[in-house]
Design a protein around this motif. Structure first.
Motif, PDB file in Angstrom:
ATOM      1  N   SER A  44       3.318  19.340  48.605  1.00 56.22           N
ATOM      2  CA  SER A  44       2.053  20.058  48.472  1.00 56.22           C
ATOM      3  C   SER A  44       2.181  21.524  48.066  1.00 56.22           C
ATOM      4  O   SER A  44       1.162  22.168  47.816  1.00 56.22           O
ATOM      5  CB  SER A  44       1.281  20.005  49.795  1.00 56.22           C
ATOM      6  OG  SER A  44       1.078  18.672  50.172  1.00 56.22           O
ATOM      7  N   CYS A  45       3.376  22.070  47.998  1.00 53.58           N
ATOM      8  CA  CYS A  45       3.514  23.495  47.691  1.00 53.58           C
ATOM      9  C   CYS A  45       4.393  23.759  46.472  1.00 53.58           C
ATOM     10  O   CYS A  45       4.152  24.685  45.711  1.00 53.58           O
ATOM     11  CB  CYS A  45       4.094  24.261  48.877  1.00 53.58           C
ATOM     12  SG  CYS A  45       3.475  23.749  50.492  1.00 53.58           S
ATOM     13  N   CYS A  48       3.665  24.877  42.740  1.00 48.38           N
ATOM     14  CA  CYS A  48       3.500  26.292  42.361  1.00 48.38           C
ATOM     15  C   CYS A  48       4.599  27.170  42.952  1.00 48.38           C
ATOM     16  O   CYS A  48       4.989  28.159  42.346  1.00 48.38           O
ATOM     17  CB  CYS A  48       2.167  26.822  42.860  1.00 48.38           C
ATOM     18  SG  CYS A  48       0.756  25.818  42.401  1.00 48.38           S
ATOM     19  N   HIS A  49       5.059  26.829  44.155  1.00 48.91           N
ATOM     20  CA  HIS A  49       6.065  27.652  44.841  1.00 48.91           C
ATOM     21  C   HIS A  49       7.469  27.142  44.496  1.00 48.91           C
ATOM     22  O   HIS A  49       8.082  26.397  45.265  1.00 48.91           O
ATOM     23  CB  HIS A  49       5.858  27.615  46.360  1.00 48.91           C
ATOM     24  CG  HIS A  49       4.653  28.378  46.820  1.00 48.91           C
ATOM     25  ND1 HIS A  49       4.697  29.698  47.198  1.00 48.91           N
ATOM     26  CD2 HIS A  49       3.361  28.001  46.954  1.00 48.91           C
ATOM     27  CE1 HIS A  49       3.501  30.107  47.569  1.00 48.91           C
ATOM     28  NE2 HIS A  49       2.662  29.088  47.426  1.00 48.91           N
ATOM     29  N   ALA A  55       3.651  31.490  41.953  1.00 49.63           N
ATOM     30  CA  ALA A  55       3.517  31.816  43.372  1.00 49.63           C
ATOM     31  C   ALA A  55       4.697  32.679  43.853  1.00 49.63           C
ATOM     32  O   ALA A  55       5.778  32.627  43.271  1.00 49.63           O
ATOM     33  CB  ALA A  55       3.419  30.530  44.187  1.00 49.63           C
ATOM     34  N   PRO A  56       4.472  33.473  44.908  1.00 50.45           N
ATOM     35  CA  PRO A  56       5.434  34.515  45.288  1.00 50.45           C
ATOM     36  C   PRO A  56       6.792  34.051  45.826  1.00 50.45           C
ATOM     37  O   PRO A  56       7.712  34.833  45.841  1.00 50.45           O
ATOM     38  CB  PRO A  56       4.687  35.334  46.349  1.00 50.45           C
ATOM     39  CG  PRO A  56       3.527  34.516  46.774  1.00 50.45           C
ATOM     40  CD  PRO A  56       3.214  33.574  45.657  1.00 50.45           C
ATOM     41  N   TRP A  68       9.111  33.768  55.136  1.00 49.03           N
ATOM     42  CA  TRP A  68       7.661  33.674  54.956  1.00 49.03           C
ATOM     43  C   TRP A  68       6.980  32.864  56.067  1.00 49.03           C
ATOM     44  O   TRP A  68       5.775  32.606  55.988  1.00 49.03           O
ATOM     45  CB  TRP A  68       7.361  33.023  53.606  1.00 49.03           C
ATOM     46  CG  TRP A  68       7.779  33.882  52.457  1.00 49.03           C
ATOM     47  CD1 TRP A  68       8.988  33.883  51.829  1.00 49.03           C
ATOM     48  CD2 TRP A  68       6.990  34.886  51.814  1.00 49.03           C
ATOM     49  NE1 TRP A  68       8.997  34.817  50.829  1.00 49.03           N
ATOM     50  CE2 TRP A  68       7.788  35.449  50.793  1.00 49.03           C
ATOM     51  CE3 TRP A  68       5.685  35.363  51.999  1.00 49.03           C
ATOM     52  CZ2 TRP A  68       7.332  36.472  49.978  1.00 49.03           C
ATOM     53  CZ3 TRP A  68       5.230  36.371  51.172  1.00 49.03           C
ATOM     54  CH2 TRP A  68       6.043  36.927  50.174  1.00 49.03           C
ATOM     55  N   SER A  71       3.632  34.133  57.542  1.00 51.76           N
ATOM     56  CA  SER A  71       2.556  34.128  56.553  1.00 51.76           C
ATOM     57  C   SER A  71       2.162  32.680  56.203  1.00 51.76           C
ATOM     58  O   SER A  71       0.980  32.376  56.001  1.00 51.76           O
ATOM     59  CB  SER A  71       3.027  34.892  55.322  1.00 51.76           C
ATOM     60  OG  SER A  71       2.132  34.745  54.275  1.00 51.76           O
ATOM     61  N   ILE A  72       3.135  31.787  56.148  1.00 50.00           N
ATOM     62  CA  ILE A  72       2.850  30.373  55.875  1.00 50.00           C
ATOM     63  C   ILE A  72       1.949  29.809  56.974  1.00 50.00           C
ATOM     64  O   ILE A  72       0.948  29.134  56.711  1.00 50.00           O
ATOM     65  CB  ILE A  72       4.160  29.552  55.783  1.00 50.00           C
ATOM     66  CG1 ILE A  72       4.915  29.923  54.505  1.00 50.00           C
ATOM     67  CG2 ILE A  72       3.876  28.055  55.845  1.00 50.00           C
ATOM     68  CD1 ILE A  72       6.292  29.305  54.377  1.00 50.00           C
ATOM     69  N   ASN A  75      -1.594  31.163  56.462  1.00 48.29           N
ATOM     70  CA  ASN A  75      -2.265  30.632  55.280  1.00 48.29           C
ATOM     71  C   ASN A  75      -2.560  29.143  55.381  1.00 48.29           C
ATOM     72  O   ASN A  75      -3.541  28.668  54.815  1.00 48.29           O
ATOM     73  CB  ASN A  75      -1.420  30.905  54.029  1.00 48.29           C
ATOM     74  CG  ASN A  75      -1.612  32.319  53.516  1.00 48.29           C
ATOM     75  OD1 ASN A  75      -2.535  32.578  52.752  1.00 48.29           O
ATOM     76  ND2 ASN A  75      -0.778  33.240  53.970  1.00 48.29           N
ATOM     77  N   MET A  81      -4.115  28.017  51.895  1.00 53.72           N
ATOM     78  CA  MET A  81      -3.072  27.337  51.132  1.00 53.72           C
ATOM     79  C   MET A  81      -2.937  25.908  51.631  1.00 53.72           C
ATOM     80  O   MET A  81      -2.977  25.705  52.839  1.00 53.72           O
ATOM     81  CB  MET A  81      -1.728  28.055  51.294  1.00 53.72           C
ATOM     82  CG  MET A  81      -1.616  29.345  50.500  1.00 53.72           C
ATOM     83  SD  MET A  81      -1.412  28.954  48.747  1.00 53.72           S
ATOM     84  CE  MET A  81      -2.224  30.367  48.004  1.00 53.72           C
ATOM     85  N   PRO A  82      -2.707  24.928  50.787  1.00 58.58           N
ATOM     86  CA  PRO A  82      -2.770  25.025  49.328  1.00 58.58           C
ATOM     87  C   PRO A  82      -4.219  25.282  48.884  1.00 58.58           C
ATOM     88  O   PRO A  82      -5.158  24.838  49.570  1.00 58.58           O
ATOM     89  CB  PRO A  82      -2.318  23.644  48.860  1.00 58.58           C
ATOM     90  CG  PRO A  82      -1.907  22.882  50.080  1.00 58.58           C
ATOM     91  CD  PRO A  82      -2.478  23.557  51.255  1.00 58.58           C
ATOM     92  N   PRO A  83      -4.393  25.973  47.755  1.00 59.55           N
ATOM     93  CA  PRO A  83      -5.751  26.282  47.313  1.00 59.55           C
ATOM     94  C   PRO A  83      -6.537  25.021  46.947  1.00 59.55           C
ATOM     95  O   PRO A  83      -5.995  24.114  46.327  1.00 59.55           O
ATOM     96  CB  PRO A  83      -5.525  27.146  46.064  1.00 59.55           C
ATOM     97  CG  PRO A  83      -4.140  26.845  45.613  1.00 59.55           C
ATOM     98  CD  PRO A  83      -3.366  26.460  46.827  1.00 59.55           C
ATOM     99  N   ARG A  97      -5.354  18.718  47.035  1.00 57.31           N
ATOM    100  CA  ARG A  97      -4.114  19.279  47.552  1.00 57.31           C
ATOM    101  C   ARG A  97      -4.160  19.537  49.051  1.00 57.31           C
ATOM    102  O   ARG A  97      -3.162  19.933  49.633  1.00 57.31           O
ATOM    103  CB  ARG A  97      -3.849  20.644  46.902  1.00 57.31           C
ATOM    104  CG  ARG A  97      -3.722  20.657  45.427  1.00 57.31           C
ATOM    105  CD  ARG A  97      -3.065  21.969  45.042  1.00 57.31           C
ATOM    106  NE  ARG A  97      -3.066  22.139  43.601  1.00 57.31           N
ATOM    107  CZ  ARG A  97      -3.975  22.863  42.960  1.00 57.31           C
ATOM    108  NH1 ARG A  97      -4.916  23.485  43.614  1.00 57.31           N
ATOM    109  NH2 ARG A  97      -3.910  22.973  41.664  1.00 57.31           N
ATOM    110  N   TRP A 397      -8.486  30.789  40.967  1.00 55.65           N
ATOM    111  CA  TRP A 397      -8.003  29.408  40.893  1.00 55.65           C
ATOM    112  C   TRP A 397      -8.845  28.610  39.931  1.00 55.65           C
ATOM    113  O   TRP A 397      -9.964  28.237  40.235  1.00 55.65           O
ATOM    114  CB  TRP A 397      -8.038  28.770  42.284  1.00 55.65           C
ATOM    115  CG  TRP A 397      -7.215  29.530  43.250  1.00 55.65           C
ATOM    116  CD1 TRP A 397      -7.675  30.350  44.240  1.00 55.65           C
ATOM    117  CD2 TRP A 397      -5.789  29.593  43.302  1.00 55.65           C
ATOM    118  NE1 TRP A 397      -6.616  30.912  44.898  1.00 55.65           N
ATOM    119  CE2 TRP A 397      -5.440  30.464  44.343  1.00 55.65           C
ATOM    120  CE3 TRP A 397      -4.769  28.993  42.559  1.00 55.65           C
ATOM    121  CZ2 TRP A 397      -4.120  30.762  44.664  1.00 55.65           C
ATOM    122  CZ3 TRP A 397      -3.463  29.287  42.880  1.00 55.65           C
ATOM    123  CH2 TRP A 397      -3.146  30.154  43.921  1.00 55.65           C
TER     124      TRP A 397
END
Ligand code: HEC
Length: 468
Positions: A44-45, A48-49, A55-56, A68, A71-72, A75, A81-83, A97, A397
């Motif tokens: 699921s991440c 983009c990650h 993604a950062p 992270w 922060s994970i 989010n 997240m996920p958006p 997602r 998005w």
């Protein structure tokens, strides 16, 4: 520690205790990255990650994820997240997602336990991305004809580049992906296919002066004007917020039945949250023989630094005989005006189907004042069928919503796109609440588009008929 105890009680009262693994309650072993969390992150991440994406940080290895963890947790628990921005009541989308409640609980328990790695032997196989492609290895890669240099200062730019991929016969595309050459400046890419003009189209025989005169006349008549590399709408052009009340449905460009507007038909696009199009076997995008590929590039500048970009698209050809052609159409209102300060300004656009169709996917597009969008079908018998509701649109998005079960809509159905805009100071993304806003390329102007991919039911495509 305290928080975990409270959560356990809450779950106990909710009756969830017996449904969830004991490891979540501090009693058993805490979830580990290798065994419990990596499968979620890979699925699921990592889209983009991962290295080379927007993604950062990467979620592919423990080393990258560990810093992270806090922060994970935030989010994931807040569902930032996920958006995903469609109305959470509906789950009819294939590419939904969102994490399940159980997955969220696992990530949370893992972070709360200090984000342990666990035994690397438990790791599932990492997802494979071939040279960065999400769709797999393309059969052909088509790049912008040259590298573009973007100056360090000034407003956004829309630049167009055309390439001849040299397709001597129709090409059937099963999957397409657009990739930025330079993520610092590429805001979006739209690759259009521009079929050759019919050979029998009469060509007016004009002198250069007559041609110039015709051009200026067209510029005067147009509701748009050019400002540098951008197209904007004249403030005094006619206003139709309720596009559905007009004969064009709000659309400002003339199109043929295949939805080919001024830019040609859409083949592939990239924007944050969207970069690939993969169709079910048998459903294809058809690139007519002799088509050129036109890149529409939206560049945003990096102040103080000259940047270069050469973006590209990859195509995977159909491996099974094509049966249905996927057509992209925009249902758009090009005539709206959002007054200064308006906090809930309604704009509509409509399109009435000329065939029986199946809807493959939908994608709302607005800019920074876009607040919400609804795309609904009004069937010939008067019933309303909601297709997509995005109550909390985010410009950051650009999501494409693929249906699990493609809605079948009969000829005569009216598709209505309804958008609301917030041009008030309450909208923290609003570049300027004191200005009236119209359609335009730059993000400080607006757009209002419901992009629709659909197939026509009766139009069975075989190479023999498609070549005509
Ligand atoms: C569709 C792409 C996409 C997916 C899928 C996605 N993310 Fe993200 N994520 C991003 C982008 C892009 C950013 C940067 C957002 C920004 O700068 O506003 C981000 C930001 C984040 C941040 C904040 C980083 C910071 O700067 O504080 C965290 C944490 C995060 N993502 C975790 C996750 C996790 C965990 C998943 C999977 C469960 C996930 N994301 C799925 C694209 C994605």
């Amino acid at each position: 520690m305290k928080r975990r105890t409270l959560t356990s009680f809450a779950l106990l009262f909710a009756g969830g205790l017996f449904l969830l693994p004991a490891s979540m309650f501090g009693g058993g072993a805490a979830p580990t990255f290798s065994k419990d969390v990596a499968p979620i992150f890979f699925k699921s991440c990592a889209e983009c990650h991962r290295p080379g994406e927007g993604a950062p940080f990467s979620t592919l290895t423990y080393k990258d994820v560990r810093p992270w963890a806090k922060s994970i947790r935030e989010n994931v628990v807040s569902r930032e997240m996920p958006p995903w921005h469609a109305d959470p009541k509906h789950d009819e989308f294939m590419n939904d997602r969102r994490l399940s409640d159980k997955e969220i609980a696992t990530v949370k328990a893992w972070a709360d336990a200090g984000a342990p790695e666990g035994d690397p032997k438990d790791l599932p196989p990492a997802p494979q991305f071939i040279d960065g492609w999400t769709i797999g290895k393309p059969d052909v890669v088509i790049s912008m004809p040259e590298e573009h240099t973007l100056e360090a200062e000034g407003p956004d730019e829309y630049q167009y580049f055309e390439v001849d991929p040299g397709f001597k016969e129709d090409v059937y595309v099963q999957a397409a992906e657009a990739r930025p050459g330079n993520r610092k400046i590429v805001h979006h890419i739209i690759a259009f296919m521009v079929p050759p003009p019919p050979a029998d189209r009469p060509r007016p025989n004009l002198t250069p002066e007559q041609l110039q005169q015709l051009r200026s006349q067209m510029e005067r008549d147009s509701i748009r004007y050019r400002e540098g590399f951008l197209t904007r709408t004249k403030m005094d052009a006619p206003v139709h917020d309720d596009g559905c009340a007009t004969s064009s449905g709000g659309n400002s460009t003339r199109r043929d039945g295949a939805g080919r507007g001024e830019g040609g038909a859409l083949l592939a696009g990239y924007a944050p949250g969207m970069n690939q199009a993969i169709f079910e076997p048998g459903a294809v995008k058809r690139v007519p023989a002799g088509s050129k590929i036109r890149f529409q590039m939206h560049y945003s500048k990096v102040a103080g630094s000259v940047q270069k970009d050469r973006s590209y698209i990859g195509l995977i050809f159909a491996k099974t005989p094509p049966q249905k052609e996927v057509i992209t159409r925009s249902v758009a209102n090009g005539f709206f005006l959002i007054p200064p300060g308006a906090d809930n300004h309604k704009v509509t656009a409509c399109w009435t189907l000329e065939d029986d169709v199946h809807i493959v996917n939908l994608m709302p597009h607005m800019h920074l004042r876009g607040k919400s969008m609804e795309i609904a079908a009004y069937l010939p018998d008067g019933r309303k069928q909601m297709l997509l509701n995005v109550p909390n649109y985010s410009f950051a998005w650009q999501e494409v919503y693929y249906f699990k079960k493609q809605p079948a809509l009969p000829k005569g159905t009216r598709i209505q796109v309804t958008a609301y805009f917030d041009n008030s100071p309450k909208n923290k993304y609003n570049p300027d609440p004191t200005k009236p806003v119209r359609w335009g390329d730059p993000t400080y102007d607006e757009m209002m588009i419901g992009w629709i991919d659909y197939t026509v039911d009766k139009k069975v495509l075989t190479p023999a008929t498609a070549l005509k």
